[in-house]
Enzyme design. Structure first.
Site, PDB file in Angstrom:
ATOM      1  N   CYS A 154       4.702 -13.844  24.605  1.00 21.82           N
ATOM      2  CA  CYS A 154       5.214 -12.635  23.939  1.00 21.82           C
ATOM      3  C   CYS A 154       5.625 -11.595  24.981  1.00 21.82           C
ATOM      4  O   CYS A 154       4.775 -10.977  25.629  1.00 21.82           O
ATOM      5  CB  CYS A 154       4.142 -12.088  22.998  1.00 21.82           C
ATOM      6  N   CYS A 178       4.356  -8.031  24.441  1.00 18.74           N
ATOM      7  CA  CYS A 178       2.924  -7.966  24.766  1.00 18.74           C
ATOM      8  C   CYS A 178       2.731  -7.662  26.246  1.00 18.74           C
ATOM      9  O   CYS A 178       1.811  -6.925  26.626  1.00 18.74           O
ATOM     10  CB  CYS A 178       2.237  -9.281  24.425  1.00 18.74           C
TER      11      CYS A 178
END
Length: 324
Positions: free
Chosen positions: A79, A82
């Site tokens: 991700c 993230c």
């Protein structure tokens, strides 16, 4: 309008946490028990950020939440947002010095926790306060908005549950030979900090320019892209008459500019699906310059929420269907 809350799509009404009285009583009981046993020892700064799995969740999160709010960061290695958000949360956990603890959950390795929290997209950030779980926000966000959410969380945790945080022994890591936690400043930190200060001062044009300066050198900078989209949106809605905008959109469904203005206002108001649906419909029923204007604004609003949000994914699919 509360512009600094607009992108925090899951901001919780902390005052409406269920069973607050019961949770507070449990927290007080846990603190009393700790006091009888000689009190809770101070933790090292490195223990303010912890990796949590399903087996240790009760110990590491639920029990800790009787002393300080635990912010839970759901993330994954693949991700990209993230990777932008997590370092900010980690740095703030150390800066806040025990006012909250950051628990990091790898969703790939902890599917059950992901399901229990109802996670549909990452990054997703929750808090656990006195055993009560509540959503904070989903997707990456500028640091100014993260700080505001944390400050609200800490204030309510203290006022409603009596949680004043945990003691931190600043020398513990050094005594144990731990590596320093502070990272060297990045190449764009000064510009990003300038943008945050401008946002705090409601100088949306200045914030937008600071983010553009970053993007001119680093077009893929996720924080700058997100911040620019939000600063531009907040600048557009600053002087809007909300009632007039909504009335115009209702009276003139075929007026693309009226629908675009209403979509901007809705998103700032904390809605997501409604403005996305409004603009997808505008694209469907128009052509030429009007269609392009609606499509471009929709893509800009996608940037405000973040590409990994499931609502953005769904709206992209809907847009593709009407375009092709």
């Amino acid at each position: 309008m509360q512009p600094r809350n607009m992108s925090m799509s899951g901001v919780v009404d902390l005052a409406a946490v269920k069973a607050a009285g019961e949770a507070k009583a449990k927290a007080e009981q846990a603190r009393a028990e700790a006091a009888r046993q000689g009190g809770t020892p101070a933790v090292s700064p490195s223990n303010l950020v912890i990796d949590v799995d399903e087996a240790g969740f009760e110990r590491d999160v639920l029990q800790r939440s009787t002393e300080a709010p635990v912010v839970v960061d759901f993330w994954a290695e693949w991700c990209e947002p993230c990777k932008q958000l997590s370092p900010v949360l980690e740095r703030l956990a150390r800066e806040y010095n025990g006012r909250f603890v950051l628990a990091k959950v790898d969703v790939d390795a902890n599917q059950m926790l992901m399901q229990q929290f109802g996670i549909q997209g990452i990054p997703a950030v929750f808090a656990v306060v006195a055993g009560q779980a509540l959503p904070l926000f989903q997707g990456a966000a500028p640091e100014a908005q993260i700080r505001q959410t944390l400050d609200q969380l800490i204030q309510v945790a203290e006022e409603r549950f009596g949680l004043t945080g945990i003691a931190v022994d600043a020398d513990a890591d050094a005594a144990a030979g731990a590596e320093p936690q502070a990272a060297p400043p990045g190449p764009y930190d000064a510009l990003l900090e300038a943008a945050v200060r401008a946002l705090d001062a409601d100088d949306f044009a200045g914030a937008a320019q600071a983010y553009r300066n970053v993007l001119s050198d680093d077009p893929g900078n996720t924080e700058a892209k997100l911040g620019l989209a939000q600063a531009e949106l907040l600048g557009r809605v600053r002087d809007m008459d909300a009632q007039k905008v909504r009335d115009d959109a209702a009276r003139r469904p075929g007026d693309v500019q009226a629908q675009i203005a209403a979509a901007d206002l809705d998103l700032v108001g904390g809605h997501v699906e409604d403005p996305f649906g409004r603009l997808v419909e505008a694209v469907r029923r128009t052509a030429g310059e009007d269609r392009e204007a609606a499509r471009v604004r929709l893509l800009e609003l996608f940037e405000v929420i973040g590409p990994d949000d499931v609502r953005v994914t769904a709206a992209r699919s809907a847009l593709a269907r009407v375009l092709f």
